[in-house]
Design an enzyme around this catalytic site. Structure first.
Site, PDB file in Angstrom:
ATOM      1  N   GLN A  42      71.501 -42.743  73.370  1.00 44.09           N
ATOM      2  CA  GLN A  42      70.403 -42.479  73.600  1.00 44.09           C
ATOM      3  C   GLN A  42      70.450 -41.083  71.879  1.00 44.09           C
ATOM      4  O   GLN A  42      69.081 -40.912  71.403  1.00 44.09           O
ATOM      5  CB  GLN A  42      69.794 -41.794  74.329  1.00 44.09           C
ATOM      6  N   ARG A  99      76.217 -31.010  77.501  1.00 38.46           N
ATOM      7  CA  ARG A  99      76.849 -31.738  78.127  1.00 38.46           C
ATOM      8  C   ARG A  99      76.920 -33.304  77.825  1.00 38.46           C
ATOM      9  O   ARG A  99      75.389 -33.665  77.426  1.00 38.46           O
ATOM     10  CB  ARG A  99      76.070 -32.719  79.613  1.00 38.46           C
ATOM     11  N   HIS A 143      78.161 -43.247  80.185  1.00 41.75           N
ATOM     12  CA  HIS A 143      76.569 -43.500  80.500  1.00 41.75           C
ATOM     13  C   HIS A 143      75.944 -44.387  80.600  1.00 41.75           C
ATOM     14  O   HIS A 143      75.272 -44.977  78.941  1.00 41.75           O
ATOM     15  CB  HIS A 143      76.200 -41.973  79.495  1.00 41.75           C
ATOM     16  N   ASN A 188      78.009 -41.233  84.792  1.00 39.62           N
ATOM     17  CA  ASN A 188      76.779 -40.493  85.290  1.00 39.62           C
ATOM     18  C   ASN A 188      75.555 -41.850  85.676  1.00 39.62           C
ATOM     19  O   ASN A 188      75.452 -42.441  85.687  1.00 39.62           O
ATOM     20  CB  ASN A 188      76.797 -41.070  83.783  1.00 39.62           C
ATOM     21  N   GLU A 189      75.641 -41.335  87.252  1.00 31.43           N
ATOM     22  CA  GLU A 189      74.888 -42.270  87.996  1.00 31.43           C
ATOM     23  C   GLU A 189      75.289 -43.840  87.875  1.00 31.43           C
ATOM     24  O   GLU A 189      74.510 -44.368  87.749  1.00 31.43           O
ATOM     25  CB  GLU A 189      73.386 -42.208  87.345  1.00 31.43           C
ATOM     26  N   ASN A 326      72.368 -34.911  89.470  1.00 32.60           N
ATOM     27  CA  ASN A 326      70.757 -35.017  88.645  1.00 32.60           C
ATOM     28  C   ASN A 326      69.868 -35.495  89.906  1.00 32.60           C
ATOM     29  O   ASN A 326      69.528 -36.119  90.167  1.00 32.60           O
ATOM     30  CB  ASN A 326      71.202 -35.651  87.850  1.00 32.60           C
ATOM     31  N   TYR A 328      65.636 -34.614  90.005  1.00 32.94           N
ATOM     32  CA  TYR A 328      64.598 -34.536  89.605  1.00 32.94           C
ATOM     33  C   TYR A 328      62.749 -34.683  90.123  1.00 32.94           C
ATOM     34  O   TYR A 328      62.227 -34.070  89.753  1.00 32.94           O
ATOM     35  CB  TYR A 328      64.258 -35.693  88.526  1.00 32.94           C
ATOM     36  N   GLU A 397      71.481 -32.318  86.494  1.00 25.15           N
ATOM     37  CA  GLU A 397      70.209 -32.650  85.301  1.00 25.15           C
ATOM     38  C   GLU A 397      69.336 -31.754  86.178  1.00 25.15           C
ATOM     39  O   GLU A 397      69.322 -32.726  87.080  1.00 25.15           O
ATOM     40  CB  GLU A 397      69.967 -34.080  85.053  1.00 25.15           C
TER      41      GLU A 397
END
Ligand SMILES: *[C@@H]1O[C@H](CO)[C@@H](O)[C@H](O)[C@H]1NC(C)=O
Ligand SMILES: *[C@@H]1O[C@H](CO)[C@@H](O)[C@H](O)[C@H]1NC(C)=O
Ligand SMILES: *[C@@H]1O[C@H](CO)[C@@H](O)[C@H](O)[C@H]1NC(C)=O
Ligand SMILES: *[C@@H]1O[C@H](CO)[C@@H](O)[C@H](O)[C@H]1NC(C)=O
Ligand SMILES: *[C@@H]1O[C@H](CO)[C@@H](O)[C@H](O)[C@H]1NC(C)=O
Length: 427
Positions: A42, A99, A143, A188-189, A326, A328, A397
């Site tokens: 990204q 990160r 990621h 990641n995730e 992470n 939210y 996050e």
């Protein structure tokens, strides 16, 4: 950058829970690490330049409609060239840590084999510039950006062959950067990779039942998840065997975990809520803590859920020095059976809701799934602590999002948006 500043203001405002005027950096314990986070695909741009090989997202984005404005990663914010500006911004804002993730196909064009010197040197420059500016690197090895070649050769995460390949990539990164990087995360995730990559086709490689690229939403998410766990554990083993003692760092994994609260405190909804937690966090935390999948998943998924051999179970159990969470938002959960579609998403027999008796669970951010619920944040972290033998936890996050419109700059003084932020505690 205004964006980064908004992140900090917002995080502070959220934590203050309405008393933001009283809050400053001094309100946090000594050693509390404030950071920000990104993913390679990204932010780096130059997705097919400087020797980088394509990853599954480069293929996926060739088909219009995958991103809201058909955006590609050709340019992005061009961190590949502008990393100094970005690090300078972090310093100005007052961050302690950054990160970022390493693009596997920038290091190994074909996933394995000869390394790409341009790519390797880019991360040397980034890490050295960060350290020169007292920004501590937290590095993620994966990621979502699998080298395209591995997807073509053996269907990527659907094959056990990905495990030794990921291990070799991880080994190379520890050897090359581990003298300066002390905070590692393997993946990641993994849940998002398994679910959106193979369950609903929302992420590359875009597979699901009925999807353009093929797939099976009832089986593939579990197979991909299994190999993600094994790859994680294999990378951790390499780090521990070959590097950890000498390099003196820690290694863990980043897991997404929203909080799930029962819609009503009936047995049915309470049990649905339990399932929601087990099918999300538990899917990964259970193996990492106890060496096997949660009983609830075993029961509901049956033979579609792979098994760990005794040897794999031993490798997986205990394979994290630290758990990155992470977080939210929070959802209400209601028992709900979907008898028409068999998939990872329907296996938990739960429906997720944003309101109870017409009252929203919190203030809504930009995304339709993102509500601000501070009490859920607390409960989520305490759940990880209490259910999984009190691991060392890092908040990888949190925050809320904003539309990214042209008016962002003028609106950033109101507490209405931000990108992802990372706040970590070393205590
Ligand atoms: C994305 O591309 C498709 C196909 O070219 C087009 O129909 C659509 O309007 C594009 N969307 C946007 C937001 O540009
Ligand atoms: C991005 O780069 C690819 C490969 O160079 C090219 O085919 C594509 O047209 C580019 N897309 C945009 C939007 O510039
Ligand atoms: C290892 O790291 C710890 C914590 O960061 C530090 O206190 C210790 O001095 C380090 N040891 C060596 C040998 O570098
Ligand atoms: C995993 O093991 C359980 C219990 O031994 C068994 O019932 C199940 O069929 C196995 N699943 C697979 C995919 O082999
Ligand atoms: C069942 O799941 C499918 C796919 O996720 C969805 O389209 C459908 O609306 C669901 N039906 C019910 C009754 O929940």
């Amino acid at each position: 950058m205004e964006l980064l500043r908004a992140v900090v203001l917002l995080s502070l405002a959220l934590l203050a829970n309405g008393r933001d005027t009283d809050l400053s950096r001094d309100s946090f314990p000594k050693g509390f690490v404030f950071g920000t986070a990104s993913s390679a695909y990204q932010v780096e741009g130059n997705s097919l330049k400087y020797g980088r090989g394509p990853c599954i997202w480069d293929t996926f984005l060739k088909f219009p409609g995958a991103t809201p404005d058909n955006a590609t990663a050709n340019v992005t914010v061009d961190e590949y060239h502008r990393y100094m500006d970005d690090v300078d911004s972090m310093v100005r804002v007052g961050f302690d840590a950054y990160r970022f993730s390493i693009s596997w196909s920038r290091i190994f064009r074909n996933g394995i084999g000869r390394f790409n010197k341009d790519g390797v040197d880019y991360y040397h420059r980034l890490i050295d510039y960060m350290l020169a500016n007292n920004i501590t690197p937290y590095v993620v090895l994966y990621h979502y950006d699998l080298p395209e070649v591995l997807n073509n050769q053996y269907n990527g995460w659907l094959s056990p062959k990905v495990v030794p390949d990921f291990m070799a990539f991880a080994d190379f990164c520890f050897k090359t950067y581990g003298n300066r990087v002390k905070n590692w995360f393997t993946i990641n995730e993994p849940r998002m990779m398994a679910w959106h990559g193979y369950g609903d086709g929302f992420f590359a490689p875009g597979r699901c039942t009925g999807c353009r690229f093929g797939g099976n939403s009832a089986t593939e998410p579990y197979i991909a998840g299994h190999h993600l766990i094994l790859a994680h554990a294999a990378a951790v083993q390499v780090y521990r065997d070959k590097y950890q003692r000498r390099q003196n760092g820690t290694i863990g994994i980043l897991l997404d975990f929203v909080w799930y609260e029962p819609l009503t405190y009936t047995v049915e909804d309470e049990y649905a809520t339990h399932r929601a937690r087990e099918f999300t966090l538990g899917w990964y935390m259970h193996p990492i803590t106890f060496g096997h999948y949660p009983e609830t998943m075993r029961k509901l998924v049956g033979s579609r859920l792979p098994n760990f051999t005794a040897e794999q179970s031993k490798l997986v159990q205990g394979s994290a020095d630290i758990i990155g969470v992470n977080h939210y938002t929070t959802y209400y959960v209601r028992h709900h059976e979907n008898l028409t579609h068999m998939s990872y998403a329907t296996d938990w027999q739960a429906e997720l809701l944003f309101e109870r008796n017409g009252v929203p669970i919190g203030r809504q951010a930009f995304s339709k799934w993102l509500y601000v619920v501070p009490w859920g944040f607390y409960k989520a972290v305490m759940h990880v602590k209490n259910k999984f033998r009190d691991p060392l936890i890092l908040i990888g996050e949190n925050g809320i999002d904003q539309s990214g419109s042209d008016t962002l700059r003028t609106r950033s003084t109101t507490p209405s948006g931000s990108t992802t932020s990372t706040s970590t505690s070393t205590s």
